[in-house]
Every structure is written in structure tokens, then in C-alpha cells.
Design a protein around this motif. Structure first.
Motif, short mmCIF file in Angstrom:
data_model
loop_
_atom_site.label_atom_id
_atom_site.label_comp_id
_atom_site.label_asym_id
_atom_site.label_seq_id
_atom_site.Cartn_x
_atom_site.Cartn_y
_atom_site.Cartn_z
N ALA A 251 85.98 18.76 74.66
CA ALA A 251 87.08 19.67 75.01
C ALA A 251 88.16 18.98 75.84
O ALA A 251 89.36 19.13 75.58
CB ALA A 251 86.53 20.87 75.78
N VAL A 252 87.74 18.22 76.85
CA VAL A 252 88.69 17.68 77.83
C VAL A 252 89.28 16.35 77.40
O VAL A 252 90.49 16.12 77.51
CB VAL A 252 88.00 17.55 79.21
CG1 VAL A 252 88.94 16.89 80.21
CG2 VAL A 252 87.55 18.91 79.70
N GLU A 253 88.45 15.44 76.90
CA GLU A 253 88.92 14.09 76.58
C GLU A 253 89.39 13.94 75.14
O GLU A 253 90.37 13.25 74.87
CB GLU A 253 87.81 13.07 76.88
CG GLU A 253 87.30 13.10 78.32
CD GLU A 253 88.37 12.76 79.35
OE1 GLU A 253 89.43 12.21 78.96
OE2 GLU A 253 88.16 13.04 80.55
N ARG B 221 89.89 16.70 73.11
CA ARG B 221 90.68 17.91 72.83
C ARG B 221 90.35 18.48 71.45
O ARG B 221 91.24 18.92 70.72
CB ARG B 221 92.18 17.62 72.97
CG ARG B 221 92.55 17.17 74.38
CD ARG B 221 94.03 16.92 74.53
NE ARG B 221 94.33 16.44 75.88
CZ ARG B 221 95.55 16.10 76.30
NH1 ARG B 221 96.58 16.20 75.46
NH2 ARG B 221 95.74 15.68 77.52
N ASP B 222 89.08 18.45 71.14
CA ASP B 222 88.59 19.03 69.89
C ASP B 222 87.82 20.30 70.26
O ASP B 222 86.62 20.26 70.51
CB ASP B 222 87.68 18.03 69.17
CG ASP B 222 87.24 18.51 67.79
OD1 ASP B 222 87.34 19.73 67.54
OD2 ASP B 222 86.78 17.67 66.99
N GLN B 223 88.54 21.40 70.32
CA GLN B 223 87.93 22.64 70.77
C GLN B 223 86.85 23.15 69.81
O GLN B 223 85.88 23.77 70.23
CB GLN B 223 89.00 23.72 70.97
CG GLN B 223 89.95 23.43 72.13
CD GLN B 223 89.23 23.35 73.46
OE1 GLN B 223 88.30 24.10 73.72
NE2 GLN B 223 89.65 22.42 74.31
#
Length: 221
Positions: free
Chosen positions: A69-71, A73-75
Motif C-alpha cells: 500500500a505505502v511503497e 501503491r498497489d491498493q
């Protein structure tokens, strides 16, 4: 009030981390590393997440979901990884297999492999737990209640997570003691059913205290 056949000893713990020479910059590398890292690393990044993030409920549930999610950015991948309940698996190898399958299935639907920035690589770690006895021992349910209310949160982790997931005590130490030393099987069953996934250690403490208080009120009536 019943006296325990064996007193309960509250055990706190600290985590000694060990960095591994395993890193992932993209999701395919994450999948490959998941297949070959030591089982202790799988534990660290899933079950151990609750010790490191104990002040609050986390939105991710494990380090892999947070990284996606954070690094990266693949939700979509983050959401699939976040709902993996590590406590639902019989052993770490089964958990590893599920994580690998999720990433593999996700990659099959993509035309390009999502990648983190160089500064956002996933670094695999594992840990060793060092334990220490905390506070006075409990010989009655009331003494257990008093001890639980004030003990360091790491004891909640040790007795409710570490004991179940890595030490071969699937009931957890609280329930096992109540059943074997106090003969309180009904209370033990209720504590066994507490879900430690996607919550905080303080909420787990509150749930156990609530069940113990109910039992104490029943016995006092």
C-alpha cells in the motif's frame, strides 16, 4: 474463591530483530523471497506485526500489506494481503503458501510488475523473543485480574499470540491456566475465542478483563 493448583506467571517480552540478506523492490521479487525466507521471517512480518504496532489498531494487519500500500501503491494487492489472518493457519508453512498464492494470482492479472522506489525496498527480517517475569504471581482469578490490568502490553502479546502461534500452546496461556489450574472451563473457552487479528493488544486486554469480571461477578453472586 478457588486457589490455583499452579500460580500464573505473567511473562513480558522484548523483540531482538535480525536483518536478513533478502530484499524486494517489486512484487515478483516479493513473491520469490516469500518462497525461500526462513519461517521465522514469515512470523515476524505477520504475527509479530501486532507487537510492533501495539498502540493502535492497524489498517494493514501485516508488513507485506503495508509495503504494497505505502511503497508500491498497489491498493488491490494490499487489500488482499491485509485480510490474511495469520492465526487461521495451522502452521507457518501454510501461511507462507497462502501469501505466495495471493501475490502470484495478483501478478497473473497484470501487464507490468508494480515496483517500489529504491528507498522503499522491502527488507526481510526475523526476530528472537527475550522474556522476563513481570509482577507478582496470581493464585486466584481475582489476583489474575489485578495482574492483567497493570501488566506491560508485551505480556498480552506473549500469552495470547506468541504462545498460540509459535510455542505450540493453541489455547493461549490465559485460557490454559484457567482450565487446568482453576477448573474454569467455560471462561477458558470464551477467552480462547477472542480474535487477536486486526486489533490492538490493549483491546485484547480489555476483552479478557471483561470476561474475567463477568466470571468474578457470577461467583460472587
Amino acid at each position: 474463591m478457588a486457589i490455583a493448583t499452579n500460580p500464573f506467571v505473567f511473562i513480558g517480552c522484548v523483540e531482538l530483530r535480525q536483518a536478513l540478506d533478502r530484499h524486494a523492490l517489486d512484487e515478483r521479487e516479493l513473491m520469490d523471497r516469500l518462497e525461500d525466507v526462513p519461517a521465522g521471517s514469515i512470523f515476524y512480518h505477520t504475527h509479530g506485526y501486532f507487537l510492533r504496532h501495539r498502540p493502535m489498531t492497524t489498517a494493514y494487519g501485516n508488513d507485506f500489506a503495508r509495503w504494497a500500500a505505502v511503497e508500491v501503491r498497489d491498493q488491490a494487492l494490499a487489500e488482499r494481503l491485509a485480510v490474511v489472518d495469520p492465526f487461521a493457519f495451522r502452521d507457518l508453512e501454510s501461511l507462507r503458501e497462502e501469501l505466495v498464492t495471493i501475490v502470484s494470482d495478483h501478478l497473473r492479472g497484470l501487464t507490468a510488475v508494480p515496483r517500489a522506489e529504491p528507498s522503499g525496498a522491502f527488507h526481510f527480517q526475523q526476530s528472537h523473543i527475550v522474556t522476563v517475569e513481570l509482577g507478582p504471581r496470581a493464585n486466584t482469578l481475582a489476583e489474575f485480574r489485578d495482574g492483567l490490568a497493570g501488566v506491560d502490553a508485551s505480556a498480552i502479546y506473549f500469552h495470547m499470540v506468541e504462545a498460540r502461534a509459535r510455542l505450540g500452546r493453541p489455547s493461549g496461556d490465559f485460557a490454559e491456566w484457567m482450565r487446568m489450574s482453576l477448573g474454569l472451563d467455560a471462561l477458558a473457552q470464551r477467552i480462547e475465542r477472542i480474535d487477536t487479528f486486526m486489533t490492538s493488544l490493549e483491546r485484547v486486554r480489555a476483552r479478557v478483563l471483561g470476561l474475567v469480571d463477568q466470571a468474578l461477578e457470577t461467583h460472587a453472586a
